[in-house]
Write a protein that holds these residues in place. Structure first.
Motif, PDB file in Angstrom:
ATOM      1  N   HIS A 117       0.830  -1.199   0.000  1.00 39.42           N
ATOM      2  CA  HIS A 117       0.000   0.000   0.000  1.00 39.42           C
ATOM      3  C   HIS A 117       0.864   1.250   0.000  1.00 39.42           C
ATOM      4  O   HIS A 117       0.642   2.194  -0.772  1.00 39.42           O
ATOM      5  N   SER A 118       1.885   1.251   0.847  1.00 38.24           N
ATOM      6  CA  SER A 118       2.778   2.394   0.920  1.00 38.24           C
ATOM      7  C   SER A 118       3.638   2.522  -0.331  1.00 38.24           C
ATOM      8  O   SER A 118       3.821   3.613  -0.870  1.00 38.24           O
ATOM      9  N   LEU A 119       4.152   1.408  -0.813  1.00 36.79           N
ATOM     10  CA  LEU A 119       5.016   1.429  -1.994  1.00 36.79           C
ATOM     11  C   LEU A 119       4.278   1.950  -3.223  1.00 36.79           C
ATOM     12  O   LEU A 119       4.813   2.757  -3.989  1.00 36.79           O
ATOM     13  N   LEU A 120       3.039   1.528  -3.387  1.00 37.51           N
ATOM     14  CA  LEU A 120       2.329   1.804  -4.638  1.00 37.51           C
ATOM     15  C   LEU A 120       1.420   3.021  -4.572  1.00 37.51           C
ATOM     16  O   LEU A 120       1.175   3.656  -5.607  1.00 37.51           O
ATOM     17  N   LEU A 121       0.892   3.354  -3.372  1.00 31.76           N
ATOM     18  CA  LEU A 121      -0.191   4.328  -3.337  1.00 31.76           C
ATOM     19  C   LEU A 121       0.004   5.510  -2.394  1.00 31.76           C
ATOM     20  O   LEU A 121      -0.095   6.661  -2.817  1.00 31.76           O
ATOM     21  N   PHE A 122       0.259   5.255  -1.105  1.00 36.86           N
ATOM     22  CA  PHE A 122       0.023   6.308  -0.107  1.00 36.86           C
ATOM     23  C   PHE A 122       1.027   6.213   1.029  1.00 36.86           C
ATOM     24  O   PHE A 122       1.371   5.118   1.486  1.00 36.86           O
ATOM     25  N   HIS A 123       1.469   7.378   1.509  1.00 33.84           N
ATOM     26  CA  HIS A 123       2.512   7.411   2.537  1.00 33.84           C
ATOM     27  C   HIS A 123       1.965   7.262   3.954  1.00 33.84           C
ATOM     28  O   HIS A 123       2.752   7.084   4.892  1.00 33.84           O
ATOM     29  N   GLN A 316      -9.589   4.793  -1.691  1.00 40.82           N
ATOM     30  CA  GLN A 316      -9.293   6.180  -1.347  1.00 40.82           C
ATOM     31  C   GLN A 316      -7.840   6.515  -1.653  1.00 40.82           C
ATOM     32  O   GLN A 316      -7.535   7.576  -2.220  1.00 40.82           O
ATOM     33  N   SER A 317      -6.937   5.611  -1.287  1.00 43.76           N
ATOM     34  CA  SER A 317      -5.519   5.876  -1.501  1.00 43.76           C
ATOM     35  C   SER A 317      -5.188   6.001  -2.980  1.00 43.76           C
ATOM     36  O   SER A 317      -4.334   6.802  -3.365  1.00 43.76           O
ATOM     37  N   LEU A 318      -5.841   5.202  -3.811  1.00 41.51           N
ATOM     38  CA  LEU A 318      -5.655   5.341  -5.261  1.00 41.51           C
ATOM     39  C   LEU A 318      -6.099   6.721  -5.715  1.00 41.51           C
ATOM     40  O   LEU A 318      -5.433   7.375  -6.542  1.00 41.51           O
ATOM     41  N   ALA A 319      -7.202   7.199  -5.165  1.00 38.20           N
ATOM     42  CA  ALA A 319      -7.674   8.543  -5.516  1.00 38.20           C
ATOM     43  C   ALA A 319      -6.675   9.609  -5.079  1.00 38.20           C
ATOM     44  O   ALA A 319      -6.405  10.567  -5.817  1.00 38.20           O
ATOM     45  N   TRP A 320      -6.106   9.467  -3.882  1.00 42.34           N
ATOM     46  CA  TRP A 320      -5.117  10.456  -3.422  1.00 42.34           C
ATOM     47  C   TRP A 320      -3.904  10.468  -4.351  1.00 42.34           C
ATOM     48  O   TRP A 320      -3.365  11.537  -4.652  1.00 42.34           O
ATOM     49  N   LEU A 321      -3.467   9.299  -4.776  1.00 48.85           N
ATOM     50  CA  LEU A 321      -2.333   9.223  -5.694  1.00 48.85           C
ATOM     51  C   LEU A 321      -2.630   9.986  -6.981  1.00 48.85           C
ATOM     52  O   LEU A 321      -1.817  10.805  -7.441  1.00 48.85           O
ATOM     53  N   LEU A 322      -3.796   9.734  -7.564  1.00 52.58           N
ATOM     54  CA  LEU A 322      -4.133  10.339  -8.847  1.00 52.58           C
ATOM     55  C   LEU A 322      -4.408  11.838  -8.722  1.00 52.58           C
ATOM     56  O   LEU A 322      -4.098  12.609  -9.630  1.00 52.58           O
ATOM     57  N   LEU A 323      -4.957  12.255  -7.590  1.00 55.83           N
ATOM     58  CA  LEU A 323      -5.348  13.649  -7.442  1.00 55.83           C
ATOM     59  C   LEU A 323      -4.228  14.546  -6.932  1.00 55.83           C
ATOM     60  O   LEU A 323      -4.120  15.711  -7.355  1.00 55.83           O
ATOM     61  N   PHE A 324      -3.387  14.024  -6.036  1.00 55.19           N
ATOM     62  CA  PHE A 324      -2.476  14.912  -5.322  1.00 55.19           C
ATOM     63  C   PHE A 324      -1.005  14.778  -5.721  1.00 55.19           C
ATOM     64  O   PHE A 324      -0.245  15.722  -5.526  1.00 55.19           O
ATOM     65  N   GLU A 325      -0.588  13.637  -6.212  1.00 54.12           N
ATOM     66  CA  GLU A 325       0.826  13.499  -6.564  1.00 54.12           C
ATOM     67  C   GLU A 325       1.165  14.404  -7.749  1.00 54.12           C
ATOM     68  O   GLU A 325       0.386  14.501  -8.702  1.00 54.12           O
TER      69      GLU A 325
END
Length: 398
Positions: A117-123, A316-325
């Motif tokens: 989860h951390s490696l691919l999506l969210f800190h 949710q974490s996938l959404a954060w990756l796409l929206l905020f990174e």
């Protein structure tokens, strides 16, 4: 398990051959509190934006008082509650060796889930912290009530103090990494540091969840209505009052305060957040007793979200990756606090719709199905877990 209640001892197990139905309140609580998680993460990822005017300042203050550090203790308590539920469903609550083996196996796989989860999506992964608690505190499943509550109190205080000090060294997230590979590496390094920290912070609520499960507080809320109402009022009020010093510091009402003031305010905010998380859970239990069987489309969808909380959390974490990174949409630096709150609400709503669509087709969440398969192994076609629906043992609760 040393179960007990004001009405007398209650065993969480059902009579032989009679599967205990899935409890409504824990799933409802998970579904609603995923909103709190979404609002918290959206604000953290947009930290640094000073625009928004008076409305933005008000939203930021409300976030500090009612959202920040109020969702994770509730999820930690529900996680401890769910461990006891799963062992009871599988008839392992009286078999100490089998219970330890199952709990540690699930915990180990949750650590693996957290790493990826951390490696691919969210800190900000919390899955590994819950898994670590399963590995380290499995003996608490057999602890007497008095010792369990004492350790829960000590754990809550220690976790708050540790986080109060750690908050002085946590980056504010203003430095975005534009290279996806370097960003992933930073997330994993942060995961190594944050997982033990989050586990320490969640240990107290986790133990309280085990204690609550012995009394089936969320499965039989009508029997504990008065206690739940008191917990809701006192817990939420304590959390609001305990958040005021940190809210004042963030609003720069006390500008230039020493680091010790920030650490103390953060520790108080974190400690009273435990009371707030439990208060939210109690409030939802009280509401569930009033709703009863009159479940409309919204409550049904929230229950579906709670049953598939692991899948919804990862979505949710996938959404954060796409929206905020910055190497995708890169919205973080451009958002006001109110815009971040609106995005958090929208992302959560989409996961509720997703969960309800899975419910309508009779499917578990894919993350729950994978975790269950890794934990229990493959079953012959058509065979289900004892006394369980297809998705019964999934979710973040265990």
């Amino acid at each position: 398990m040393h179960p007990a209640s004001p009405e007398g001892p209650e065993s969480p197990a059902s009579p032989a051959g009679t599967p205990r139905p899935r409890a409504v309140v824990p799933d409802l609580a998970r579904g609603v509190m995923l909103l709190v998680i979404a609002l918290a993460h959206a604000q953290v990822l947009s930290a640094g934006s000073t625009a928004g005017g008076a409305l933005g300042r008000a939203v930021a203050a409300l976030h500090t008082i009612f959202i920040d550090s109020r969702g994770y203790p509730m999820f930690a308590a529900l996680f401890g509650y769910g461990v006891v539920q799963i062992l009871a469903r599988r008839g392992l609550d009286a078999d100490a060796r089998a219970a330890r083996r199952l709990t540690r196996r699930r915990g180990g796989w949750m650590v693996v889930f957290g790493l990826f989860h951390s490696l691919l999506l969210f800190h900000g992964d919390i899955l590994a912290a819950y898994g670590l608690l399963s590995l380290v505190l499995v003996a608490a499943l057999r602890s007497p009530d008095g010792r369990l509550l004492l350790h829960a109190a000590i754990g809550s205080v220690v976790g708050a103090l540790v986080f109060g000090v750690a908050a002085l060294f946590i980056p504010d997230g203003s430095e975005a990494v534009s290279d996806p590979w370097l960003s992933a590496a930073y997330r994993v390094v942060g995961w190594i540091v944050s997982t033990p920290l989050f586990a320490v912070m969640a240990a107290g609520p986790f133990l309280l969840g085990i204690w609550a499960a012995r009394r089936r507080l969320l499965e039989r809320p009508e029997r504990h209505a008065a206690s739940l109402r008191r917990t809701a009022v006192v817990g939420i009020a304590a959390a609001a009052v305990g958040a005021l010093p940190l809210a004042a510091l963030k609003a720069e009402l006390w500008p230039g305060g020493p680091a010790v003031a920030l650490a103390a305010a953060t520790a108080l905010h974190t400690l009273t957040g435990v009371a707030g998380g439990l208060g939210y859970a109690a409030l939802l239990a009280v509401l569930a007793t009033r709703i009863g069987e009159r479940r409309g489309a919204l409550v049904t969808a929230l229950l579906a979200c709670g049953e598939r909380s692991l899948t919804c959390y990862l979505a949710q974490s996938l959404a954060w990756l796409l929206l905020f990174e910055p190497y995708f949409a890169g919205l973080g630096r451009a958002l006001t606090p109110q815009a971040a709150a609106a995005i958090g609400l929208g992302v959560w709503a989409l996961t509720v719709v997703l969960a309800d669509a899975l419910r309508r087709t009779g499917r578990p969440g894919p993350a729950e199905a994978l975790l269950r398969r890794l934990t229990y192994g493959a079953r012959p076609a058509g065979q289900r877990a004892p006394g369980a629906r297809a998705h019964l043992d999934g979710g973040m609760h265990a």
